[in-house]
Design an enzyme around this catalytic site. Structure first.
Site: not given
Length: 356
Positions: A204-205, A242-244
């Site tokens: 998830l972006w 998780i992409k952050q």
């Protein structure tokens, strides 16, 4: 030993005056509270979870591929910017990447764990490459052809289409804080449930998006407290990764006067140090049980290598799981793109760079 020495010297050279990031040892949240990346990460994080056997297999495919394979760290090449930023603006610096096969080749030659790109690009080449490198299919995008521009993530294909392509994972973006975020949360949660049922991993972006998050003094879209909460919502809908964006400030909830806070969020759980700010993001990913990969950001030309090293050092020392870097790699000749990806990976392979 010579390779390690040269590797360390190169990293120090790129860090320059930011070399204090290597010696920071007073994090507000102790590393002992974290599930730290390592060869046994999947067993510890997901071994007793509800993820089915095929999902565990695909997570293992991702974590065990490329130069970082078996380390517990990730280096992913994402190239969906042709939609998000237009093909012309994305690929004008290197028109070779209008051909999506070159995107896959860059990820392969660059030793990445996986390649993240679009249905169209992967569908043309799945038979040739899906068994050679894990595919991560981006299932939603923000199309920017509407005038005036609107900012929404809409589905571009189905989870079953991604499965038929042999994808190891699906990826999606939610704009937390936007008017459309409620619908996006529901759509992506349902998509992730289907992906897990089919045995694919989920990425998830977790981006924040609201014009009110930016003031005349500060842009809080990358505040640690806002991005941390976005991460916390992301892991709640069962993102496996998780992409952050790397945090650049803190105190968004306080300054914008919304949400709920506690004084300890800012006094006991974070400081102004970049590693502390990133660790707050990791803490919101179930204390590292869900891996945090930070994005590499836009290309700035000559400074890309130094920025990539700094981002990788901050992420690794904060307890993160790796980097997902696109434009810095593909907006230059392929040889240089491979060098940049390898440089990022070298940070995670360097045992002298430890979790703070």
């Amino acid at each position: 030993m010579d390779t390690l020495k040269n590797n360390t010297e190169k990293i120090l050279e790129y860090l320059g005056s930011d070399d204090s990031l290597l010696t920071f040892d007073q994090p507000k949240i102790s590393k002992d509270r974290l599930l730290k990346p390592g060869p046994d990460y999947i067993d510890k994080a997901f071994g007793l979870s509800d993820r089915n056997v095929n999902t565990l297999i695909n997570l293992s495919r991702i974590y065990n591929h490329g130069r970082l394979g078996g380390s517990g760290y990730l280096s992913i090449l994402p190239v969906d910017q042709g939609i998000e930023h237009t093909g012309g603006s994305s690929f004008a610096p290197n028109p070779d990447y209008f051909d999506p096969e070159n995107i896959i080749k860059l990820a392969l030659e660059g030793g990445c764990n996986a390649v993240a790109t679009t249905f169209g690009g992967l569908s043309l080449h799945a038979r040739k490459y899906a068994h050679k490198i894990p595919f991560l299919v981006k299932i939603n995008h923000n199309e920017l052809m509407t005038f005036p521009n609107t900012y929404d993530q809409i589905m571009f294909g189905s989870v079953s289409d991604a499965w038929n392509l042999g994808a190891a994972a699906v990826g999606a973006t939610i704009y937390f804080g936007s008017e459309e975020s409620d619908r996006q949360i529901v759509e992506v949660a349902e998509a992730f449930e289907e992906a897990h049922e089919l045995g694919m991993a989920t990425v998830l972006w977790c981006y924040t998006r609201n014009s009110n998050f930016k003031t005349d003094q500060q842009d809080y879209h990358t505040a640690a407290d806002l991005t941390g909460q976005a991460n916390h919502l992301g892991v709640t809908i069962k993102a496996d990764i998780i992409k952050q964006k790397l945090p650049t400030c803190n105190g968004g909830f306080k300054e914008l006067k919304f949400g709920k806070t506690h004084p300890d969020m800012y006094k006991k759980l974070a400081s102004d140090n970049p590693i502390d700010l990133c660790r707050y993001q990791v803490a919101n990913c179930y204390m590292g049980k869900i891996g945090l990969i930070n994005s590499g950001g836009a290309s700035s030309g000559a400074g890309d290598f130094a920025e990539a090293v700094k981002t990788a050092v901050v992420n690794k020392r904060a307890g993160g799981t790796g980097l997902i870097s696109g434009r810095k790699a593909f907006q230059r000749p392929m040889k240089e793109g491979i060098e940049l990806l390898n440089l990022i990976q070298d940070v995670y392979l360097n045992d002298e760079i430890t979790i703070a």
